[in-house]
Structure formats: C-alpha cells, structure tokens
Design an enzyme around this catalytic site. Structure first.
Site, PDB file in Angstrom:
ATOM      1  N   GLY A  61       0.929  -1.018  -0.012  1.00 58.91           N
ATOM      2  CA  GLY A  61       0.086  -0.029  -0.001  1.00 58.91           C
ATOM      3  C   GLY A  61       0.957   1.091   0.081  1.00 58.91           C
ATOM      4  O   GLY A  61       1.771   1.246   0.352  1.00 58.91           O
ATOM      5  N   HIS A  82      -4.188  34.811 -12.928  1.00 58.99           N
ATOM      6  CA  HIS A  82      -3.840  33.481 -13.098  1.00 58.99           C
ATOM      7  C   HIS A  82      -4.753  32.523 -12.506  1.00 58.99           C
ATOM      8  O   HIS A  82      -5.288  31.582 -13.135  1.00 58.99           O
ATOM      9  CB  HIS A  82      -2.449  33.224 -12.523  1.00 58.99           C
ATOM     10  CG  HIS A  82      -1.617  32.247 -12.629  1.00 58.99           C
ATOM     11  ND1 HIS A  82      -0.600  31.742 -13.599  1.00 58.99           N
ATOM     12  CD2 HIS A  82      -2.218  30.930 -11.925  1.00 58.99           C
ATOM     13  CE1 HIS A  82      -0.437  30.496 -13.444  1.00 58.99           C
ATOM     14  NE2 HIS A  82      -1.306  29.982 -12.428  1.00 58.99           N
ATOM     15  N   GLU A  83      -5.139  32.710 -11.281  1.00 61.03           N
ATOM     16  CA  GLU A  83      -6.032  31.599 -10.739  1.00 61.03           C
ATOM     17  C   GLU A  83      -7.378  31.732 -11.294  1.00 61.03           C
ATOM     18  O   GLU A  83      -7.966  30.869 -11.267  1.00 61.03           O
ATOM     19  CB  GLU A  83      -6.208  31.961  -8.929  1.00 61.03           C
ATOM     20  CG  GLU A  83      -4.679  31.699  -8.373  1.00 61.03           C
ATOM     21  CD  GLU A  83      -4.174  30.430  -8.778  1.00 61.03           C
ATOM     22  OE1 GLU A  83      -4.861  29.492  -8.892  1.00 61.03           O
ATOM     23  OE2 GLU A  83      -2.865  30.607  -8.710  1.00 61.03           O
ATOM     24  N   HIS A 137      -7.256  29.724 -14.363  1.00 62.83           N
ATOM     25  CA  HIS A 137      -7.714  28.304 -13.954  1.00 62.83           C
ATOM     26  C   HIS A 137      -9.142  27.985 -13.462  1.00 62.83           C
ATOM     27  O   HIS A 137      -9.738  27.001 -14.012  1.00 62.83           O
ATOM     28  CB  HIS A 137      -6.953  27.754 -12.789  1.00 62.83           C
ATOM     29  CG  HIS A 137      -5.338  27.542 -13.074  1.00 62.83           C
ATOM     30  ND1 HIS A 137      -4.837  26.762 -13.888  1.00 62.83           N
ATOM     31  CD2 HIS A 137      -4.473  28.153 -12.241  1.00 62.83           C
ATOM     32  CE1 HIS A 137      -3.442  27.052 -13.910  1.00 62.83           C
ATOM     33  NE2 HIS A 137      -3.181  27.728 -12.832  1.00 62.83           N
ATOM     34  N   ASP A 147       2.809  24.726 -13.375  1.00 64.51           N
ATOM     35  CA  ASP A 147       1.612  24.380 -14.276  1.00 64.51           C
ATOM     36  C   ASP A 147       2.156  23.548 -15.412  1.00 64.51           C
ATOM     37  O   ASP A 147       1.632  22.541 -16.095  1.00 64.51           O
ATOM     38  CB  ASP A 147       0.623  25.706 -14.746  1.00 64.51           C
ATOM     39  CG  ASP A 147      -0.039  25.975 -13.479  1.00 64.51           C
ATOM     40  OD1 ASP A 147      -0.226  25.340 -12.563  1.00 64.51           O
ATOM     41  OD2 ASP A 147      -0.427  27.228 -13.469  1.00 64.51           O
TER      42      ASP A 147
HETATM   43 ZN    ZN Z   1      -1.256  27.732 -11.857  1.00 64.85          ZN
END
Ligand code: ZN
Ligand code: ADP
Length: 607
Positions: A206, A428-429, A432, A504
């Site tokens: 595991g 940027h965020e 996304h 990213d």
């Molecule tokens: Zn990013």
C-alpha cells in the site's frame, strides 16, 4: 561529551577521597613531623633520640626533647642493618629504646595492596563508565550486530491502549484476510491437525500512510501476542554483515517469544531484486536479504512466528522473497475512498471534541487522495488551530483550513505580494477557475485563493464529485486546458508571462507525455506504449527509461505532445476570450477578499 567530562570529575573526586583515606590509614594519626633518614642518623649520633618504634617501614622516633617524628625506611632492611650501614656506633644504638610493633592487619594489607589495586580499580571503573556512555548515546559501538527491533509486548500493555481492528478504519478486504492470520496465531492447532501449513510471511502492499504499520499492530493486538517492529532501512548499515547479524538476532528473539508477529517495514530497502550490482552497499543488502530468507525457511513447521512485511513497491521485490513458504500472501491496502475517509476521520476524532454541526462526511468529500496518515494529521492540525483560537470545540472552519494546510503547506500571510503581483496572481488563478467552470468534463471548483501557501503563490482547488479510478481521454484534454488556464490568462491580459506558471507547465507536459507513451491516447501512433520503465536501484524512480522505439518515433512523440499542448492552450484561450466579463468579476472578488469558497464562486459565474 559533557557527561564524559562530568564522569571524569566524579573519578577525580573518588580518587582523591580514596587517596586521602589511604594516606590517613598509612600514617598513624596525629600529625608528627616527618623527617629524613639522614636527620635520624644525625640525631642518634647526637644522642637526642629516646626511642624508636618500628612499624613496617615507618619509624616513629621519640626525641628526648619530647618531640615526635616519623621516618620512612625501606621495607626490606631491618632498622639495625640500616643503622649499621650508615655507620652508627653500636653503643649509641644500645642507648635507644627500639620497639618493633606488628603492623595492624588492616593497615598492613591496605598499605601493601592498595597501591596495586587502586589503579586497577580506577581503570576498571573507567572502562565500565565509558562502555555505558557509548551504549547510552548511540548504543551501536559495542552491540553492533544486535537487532534494534522494538518489541511491543501486548501482554504488558493495559488493555485500553492495545491497538485492534477497531482502530483501523476502511481497508475491509485487508482486515478480512488478516483475520485468518489472527486465527493462526491464537489457535494454531486447528490448522495443524488438518495438515495445513501456517503461513510464514504476509506482504502488506500500500501507498505510504495507508495504515500498514497500524494494521500489523492491530493483528498483534487482536491475537494478543508480542509485536517486533523493524524497518528495512535499519538493517542496512555501513558495514557488511551487520544487517545479516541483526536479522539473526531479531529472529532469535522472536522465536523465543513465539507466538508473535515480526513486522518489517520498508522491506524493499533490503528486498529489491538482486543482481544488478550497482552501488556500494549492494553486498550488504544481498546478505541481509539472504539471511531473512534463511531464517524464514528455517522455521519449524509449528513455529508460530508470522512475519508481516510492508512495501509500497511490490514490483521491485526480489522474486525469491515471494516464493511459496516465504511472503506468499499479499494483502493490498487501497487508498481510502470517501466512505473509508469518513470512517478514518471518525476513528481519529474519538478523543477530540467536535462541534455539533461538524460533518466529517463533508471533510471527506474535500479530501480525495488523502491517505489515512494525512487524515490523522488533518484532525490534529484542526485541534491545534482550535486551541490556538481558544475554542472549546473543533468547528468546520478549522477543519477546512487544515485540509489546505495538509495539502499545500501552511499559509504564508507574511509573504506580502505587491499590488502588481497580486493582480497577476488573481488573473492567473481566475484563469484556472474559469476554464474549469466552463469545460464540461472537469471537477468543480472548491476554493480559489491568492494567499500563498507552501510553494504555491495562489491556488485553485478542484475536487471530484466522486472518487475516480479511471480517466478518459476527454477528461485529460480538458484537464490540460485547466492547467494552462493560468498561463493563458496572464498572456491574454498582460501580454507577458511570469515564472508563476512553471509548475503548471511541468504538470501539463508530464500529463501529455503519459497520455501518449502510457495510455495510448495519441492521434496516430497506435495502441501501444513507449519505453519500458525499468528502475535502476540506486538512481531513484523512473530516472532510467529504456527506449524501445526508434529515433524517428521519438520525434513523432514530441510532435504529438506539442500538438496536444497547443490544442489545450487554444481551448483555454477561447474560453478566456469569450468569458472575459466573468474573468474580470472573479478577479475583482479575489482582489477584494483574497479567497472565494465554492458557493461564492458559483454565485459569481452564474448565467
Ligand atoms: Zn497555476
Ligand atoms: P504506513 O505504515 O502504511 O506508512 P502507518 O500505519 O504508519 O502507515 O499510518 C500512519 C498513521 O495514519 C497511523 O498511525 C494512523 O494514525 C493513520 N492511519 C492510516 N491508515 C489508517 C486507517 N485505515 N485507519 C485509521 N488510521 C489510519
């Protein structure tokens, strides 16, 4: 080192005490003046001496003036020979009262033996303390080959602390299998009478933190037998042969206390496939591994010692370990699904006061991919947060904020972003988040934040609605667009790119490569994999990829990767261009309040 100095101090004091004792015993009390033998001769010649008492080598001289002196002489010579040798006239000697006294027994023995024994005693003491010192510090130097296994004896523990299957949530199949092992340990006769062989080794497989150690302890707890814990990496020392001798020692101890459980954590540290001959400690590992095999083969059929071994890389284990009669049973511990996670959270919140409105199910929903250890850690962080806020109960906000802390590291509010950086991060965020929201096959946004956490400048959390074991090509393609959403947003708005998108881009590239080389998801390279990942033992994971394709094919693979990444970037660009007003809305909200929860975000982007 400090305590070594202290010990020296102690020695010195002991030495002084003994020495002064010796001195006092040897001298005869009082404090007579001491003088040399020449003075004594002179005094005799001058007829100043009244009497001399001889006790061994000590002469107690009584002068006519009433003064007393002690004079030492050599033990071998008698007083009369001595005086004669110095040329003292016999008449003068006759005038002196010479009394020879037997030395008192104790005095005699002490004065002759102490000078010999004392140094020996001191040296002995010194060695004794040194030995203890070394053992205390590292315990290694003088007992190298002994196993460092920790024994947790269940009999001695109070019943309450004993770990049982109740403490292990989820992993139902594994528990079911291990119940058998418990039975072997508690009633071996039943099996032996039917001619069944008791298994010797069980391999627990595991990912880290899925509870392998916990489960092994639980087996020992259920069967109420002692538990020996040893980690594979502890066997491997600098010196060849130490590992093997530790194994011998461990099994010797285990056999003495049978029935019992021997748990070897990280067995892959010693049990990797042999024969690739790389690296210095290779021989050592091989010897250690051989010793484990020898010990397991050497069990009498009715020795009730069961070896549980844990690994997260069963694929690299030496086939010799997996042969019948060794680790021939394999128990797999899956990563917990949402129900398991709820259960694990329940187990670990038993001793923590939770507020009434806390829903562990909701915490479990937000924590896909968390292992049991992560979840235990999460609850602990939440308890710490609540305590720091002087609360009496743990509430939902603490739990949610701990999720992010465990996932991404602690919030770094102190890292102040400049207005410009803040704006870039927000776009940027938002990029996304917007792409995630618009594309149909992606996971919903859970939270957006422009507060930096751990390594990330800002973050967008997406959480799948359900645990997924399989992913489709379409999902991957959209995921790629989401990954590139931040980069594209920066490019679209500022016409420039920052370093913030590095991870990213790396994630996107890796994902595309896997789609093509592992999953057969390319346009025209056909249903095949590329490259066989063969791990070289000392080089770490996947560093060495064996090429099973031509240079030409390599070019084609690169071309495919380029194609899919560009396609994903275009898709992201389209989303951002057509939904620009929504993007601005998200950015404004982020700049104002820094974090957006799921509900707030959905409210913002609603049609
Ligand atoms: Zn990013
Ligand atoms: P592994 O040996 O697989 O790396 P451990 O057994 O050391 O993992 O697990 C670490 C901790 O995580 C345990 O002590 C326990 O607190 C928690 N944990 C892991 N899995 C579970 C589980 N299934 N149920 C309850 N607690 C768990």
């Amino acid at each position: 080192m400090k305590s070594l100095l202290k010990n020296f101090g102690v020695f010195f004091i002991i030495f002084l005490v003994i020495a002064s004792l010796f001195y006092n015993l040897a001298g005869s009390g009082g404090k007579p003046e001491s003088a040399g033998i020449r003075t004594l001769i002179e005094q005799i010649n001058n007829e100043e001496v009244d009497g001399i008492t001889v006790a061994g080598s000590i002469l107690q001289v009584k002068l006519k003036s009433g003064q007393e002196q002690t004079v030492k002489k050599e033990t071998a010579e008698t007083l009369s020979t001595l005086l004669k040798n110095f040329g003292v006239a016999p008449e003068k000697m006759a005038k002196i009262n010479i009394e020879v006294r037997e030395e008192s027994g104790l005095n005699f023995w002490l004065s002759t033996l102490l000078p010999i024994i004392l140094p020996l005693l001191l040296i002995g003491l010194f060695i004794y303390f040194m030995a203890r010192q070394i053992q205390g510090a590292n315990g290694r130097a003088l007992m190298f080959g002994q196993s460092q296994a920790r024994e947790i004896s269940n009999q001695n523990q109070n019943k309450k602390k004993q770990i049982t299957f109740k403490d292990v949530a989820g992993v139902k199949e594994a528990k079911e299998e291990l119940k058998e092992v418990v039975e072997f340990l508690t009633s071996p006769k039943k099996f032996l009478e039917l001619g069944a062989n008791i298994p010797k080794g069980v391999l627990l497989v595991g990912a880290p933190g899925t509870g392998k150690t916990l489960l092994a302890k639980a087996v020992a707890g259920e069967a109420n037998v002692p538990f020996f814990h040893m980690s594979g990496s502890e066997f491997v020392e600098m010196f060849v042969g130490v590992g093997a001798s530790r194994v011998r020692d461990l099994f010797k101890r285990a056999k003495k206390t049978a029935p019992c459980i021997v748990f070897i954590d990280e067995i892959d540290a010693v049990g990797r496939q042999r024969g690739s001959g790389l690296g210095g400690s290779h021989d050592e590992r091989e010897q250690t591994l051989n010793q484990i095999l020898v010990e397991m083969d050497g069990f009498e059929p009715n020795t009730n010692v069961i070896v549980l071994a844990a690994t997260n890389r069963p694929d690299v284990l030496d086939p010799a370990l997996l042969r019948p009669g060794r680790f021939d049973r394999r128990v797999v511990l899956d990563e917990p699904d949402i129900n398991d996670r709820t259960e694990i959270l329940k187990v670990h919140s038993r001793s923590k006061p939770l507020a009434k409105d806390v829903s562990l199910r909701r915490v479990a929903e937000r924590t896909p991919g968390f292992s049991g250890a992560d979840l235990a850690n999460l609850l602990n962080e939440a308890a710490i947060l609540a305590a720091r806020g002087n609360k009496r109960l743990i509430e939902m906000p603490e739990l949610f904020s701990s999720i992010e802390k465990v996932m991404l590291g602690p919030e770094r509010k102190s890292r102040v972003l400049s207005e410009k950086e803040k704006k870039i991060t927000a776009y940027h965020e938002a990029g996304h988040a917007l792409v995630t929201h618009v594309l149909p096959n992606t996971d919903p946004v859970q939270k957006i934040s422009i507060i930096s956490r751990g390594m990330a400048g800002g973050y967008t959390l997406k959480v799948p609605l359900e645990d997924k074991r399989m992913h489709s090509k379409q999902e991957f393609l959209e995921e790629l667009s989401v990954l590139l959403g931040g980069y594209i947003a920066e490019q679209e708005i500022f016409g420039d790119i920052t370093t913030g998108a590095t991870s990213d881009l790396r994630a996107a590239t890796n994902l595309t490569r896997r789609m093509i080389t592992d999953y057969g998801m390319s346009r025209n390279l056909g249903p095949r994999t590329f490259g066989s990942r063969e791990e070289l033992i000392f080089l770490g994971r996947e560093l060495h990829e064996q090429r099973d394709y031509s240079e030409k094919m390599a070019e084609k693979i690169d071309e495919e990767i380029r194609h899919y990444i560009n396609e994903a970037a275009e898709r992201a660009r389209q989303v951002i261009q057509t939904h620009r007003p929504k993007l601005e809305k998200i950015v404004q909200a982020l700049l104002k309040q820094e974090t957006l929860e799921k509900e707030e975000f959905e409210e913002l982007v609603k049609e």
